[in-house]
Design a protein around this motif. Structure first.
Motif, PDB file in Angstrom:
ATOM      1  N   GLN A 110       0.832  -1.210   0.000  1.00 29.51           N
ATOM      2  CA  GLN A 110       0.000   0.000   0.000  1.00 29.51           C
ATOM      3  C   GLN A 110       0.868   1.262   0.000  1.00 29.51           C
ATOM      4  O   GLN A 110       0.579   2.227  -0.722  1.00 29.51           O
ATOM      5  CB  GLN A 110      -0.907   0.006   1.233  1.00 29.51           C
ATOM      6  CG  GLN A 110      -2.039  -1.004   1.181  1.00 29.51           C
ATOM      7  CD  GLN A 110      -2.999  -0.816   2.356  1.00 29.51           C
ATOM      8  OE1 GLN A 110      -3.423   0.295   2.651  1.00 29.51           O
ATOM      9  NE2 GLN A 110      -3.326  -1.905   3.028  1.00 29.51           N
ATOM     10  N   GLY A 113       2.308   1.901  -3.413  1.00 32.08           N
ATOM     11  CA  GLY A 113       1.286   2.400  -4.333  1.00 32.08           C
ATOM     12  C   GLY A 113       1.002   3.876  -4.137  1.00 32.08           C
ATOM     13  O   GLY A 113       0.917   4.640  -5.116  1.00 32.08           O
ATOM     14  N   ARG A 116       3.938   6.015  -5.411  1.00 33.14           N
ATOM     15  CA  ARG A 116       3.928   6.202  -6.869  1.00 33.14           C
ATOM     16  C   ARG A 116       2.927   7.269  -7.284  1.00 33.14           C
ATOM     17  O   ARG A 116       3.206   8.105  -8.147  1.00 33.14           O
ATOM     18  CB  ARG A 116       3.626   4.865  -7.573  1.00 33.14           C
ATOM     19  CG  ARG A 116       4.795   3.889  -7.546  1.00 33.14           C
ATOM     20  CD  ARG A 116       4.548   2.716  -8.477  1.00 33.14           C
ATOM     21  NE  ARG A 116       3.440   1.887  -8.020  1.00 33.14           N
ATOM     22  CZ  ARG A 116       3.583   0.853  -7.185  1.00 33.14           C
ATOM     23  NH1 ARG A 116       4.784   0.532  -6.712  1.00 33.14           N
ATOM     24  NH2 ARG A 116       2.540   0.132  -6.829  1.00 33.14           N
ATOM     25  N   LYS A 117       1.778   7.250  -6.637  1.00 37.28           N
ATOM     26  CA  LYS A 117       0.754   8.256  -6.946  1.00 37.28           C
ATOM     27  C   LYS A 117       1.256   9.656  -6.576  1.00 37.28           C
ATOM     28  O   LYS A 117       1.051  10.622  -7.321  1.00 37.28           O
ATOM     29  CB  LYS A 117      -0.536   7.929  -6.180  1.00 37.28           C
ATOM     30  CG  LYS A 117      -1.727   8.778  -6.585  1.00 37.28           C
ATOM     31  CD  LYS A 117      -2.976   8.380  -5.811  1.00 37.28           C
ATOM     32  CE  LYS A 117      -3.440   6.971  -6.150  1.00 37.28           C
ATOM     33  NZ  LYS A 117      -4.717   6.631  -5.473  1.00 37.28           N
TER      34      LYS A 117
END
Length: 302
Positions: A110, A113, A116-117
């Motif tokens: 998580q 992720g 990266r965003k």
């Protein structure tokens, strides 16, 4: 007529159930000022979270951090708050405290992720924070601390790169370097790490091969010696010296065993300085390390 604490609490719960989270949070703050229990803390944190006051929710949660670490629902609540404020470094350090390996893997995924965003959406901001972090030693101690705190919002890999660079930066303060060593250890970094120590020499160590700072036996011996020599006879002196020993241990990390050869003699020397008495003799190697620590403390204070 003023409402009782029970009535305010009931009203807060009713507001929460009706999804009036801002009103609920304000009321729970009132309750919490009078009843600082884990149960009320959890209700307050949840209300603040739902009201998207994530930083404030996280700040209140730290009042019961050891409890949040022990209960999975609270553990995940605190993790979510860290992610919401994009504190990626603390999120990974928190995650690695879990005994559940499957949960660790899920939470780390998580974090990656969301990182990266963030890089996609806030690339330039993160680049600026990284540059400030890497050049942290250019600034005053106050500004260094601010840049260090901001760096916790960097993707973990970027933070690690900057931390390893600063570990050998001769202009970074010894306290900052030792703090970064502890940070890397808590991030689960493995393999050799090169760092500059108090004596201006460079060393290499695998941080996972040694105990965390305050679990270190040498630090525990210092505290035991302080307990023996001061205890509760002089509470003011005890607290002042305990705080000093913590700071000294931080500055010595990760070379406590090589520096503290006789914990009792080390504490004797600090006690003598505190009471402005003549310092007892220390073994030459230990005295050299002690002098380096006291010099670093003097520079921090000055």
């Amino acid at each position: 007529m003023e409402k009782t604490l029970i009535e305010i609490k009931d009203q807060a719960e009713a507001e929460f159930n009706q999804e009036h989270y801002h009103q609920a949070a304000d009321l729970f703050v009132t309750v919490y000022q009078e009843e600082q229990s884990l149960a009320v803390n959890r209700q307050l944190v949840l209300a603040l979270k739902e009201d998207q006051q994530y930083q404030l929710a996280k700040d209140y949660a730290t009042d019961f951090l050891s409890d949040y670490a022990q209960h999975e629902n609270l553990f995940l609540l605190y993790f979510d708050l860290l992610l919401q404020i994009q504190n990626f470094v603390s999120a990974q350090q928190w995650t690695l405290q879990s005994p559940n390996q499957a949960l660790i893997e899920d939470l780390l995924a998580q974090i990656r992720g969301i990182e990266r965003k963030a890089e996609d959406q806030q690339g330039q901001t993160l680049k600026t924070i990284a540059q400030h972090f890497y050049h942290l030693s250019d600034e005053s101690m106050v500004a260094q601390q601010e840049r260090y705190q901001q760096a916790f919002h960097l993707p973990v890999a970027t933070f690690v790169t900057g931390a390893k660079f600063l570990l050998v930066d001769p202009f970074a303060s010894p306290l900052m370097r030792s703090t970064l060593l502890s940070d890397l250890q808590e991030l689960g970094e493995t393999g050799g790490v090169t760092y500059q120590w108090l004596d201006q020499q460079r060393y290499q160590i695998d941080l996972q091969a040694i105990l965390p700072l305050f679990s270190n036996q040498s630090f525990q011996k210092l505290v035991a010696a302080l307990d023996d020599q001061v205890g509760q006879e002089d509470p003011i002196a005890y607290q002042a010296l305990f705080d000093q020993l913590r700071l000294e241990a931080m500055l010595l990390f990760p070379r406590l065993e090589e520096s503290i050869l006789d914990a009792t003699a080390w504490v004797d020397a600090d006690l003598s300085a505190f009471y402005q008495e003549q310092a007892p003799e220390e073994e030459a190697k230990q005295k050299q390390a002690h002098d380096l620590v006291l010099q670093a403390l003097s520079e921090l204070a000055g």
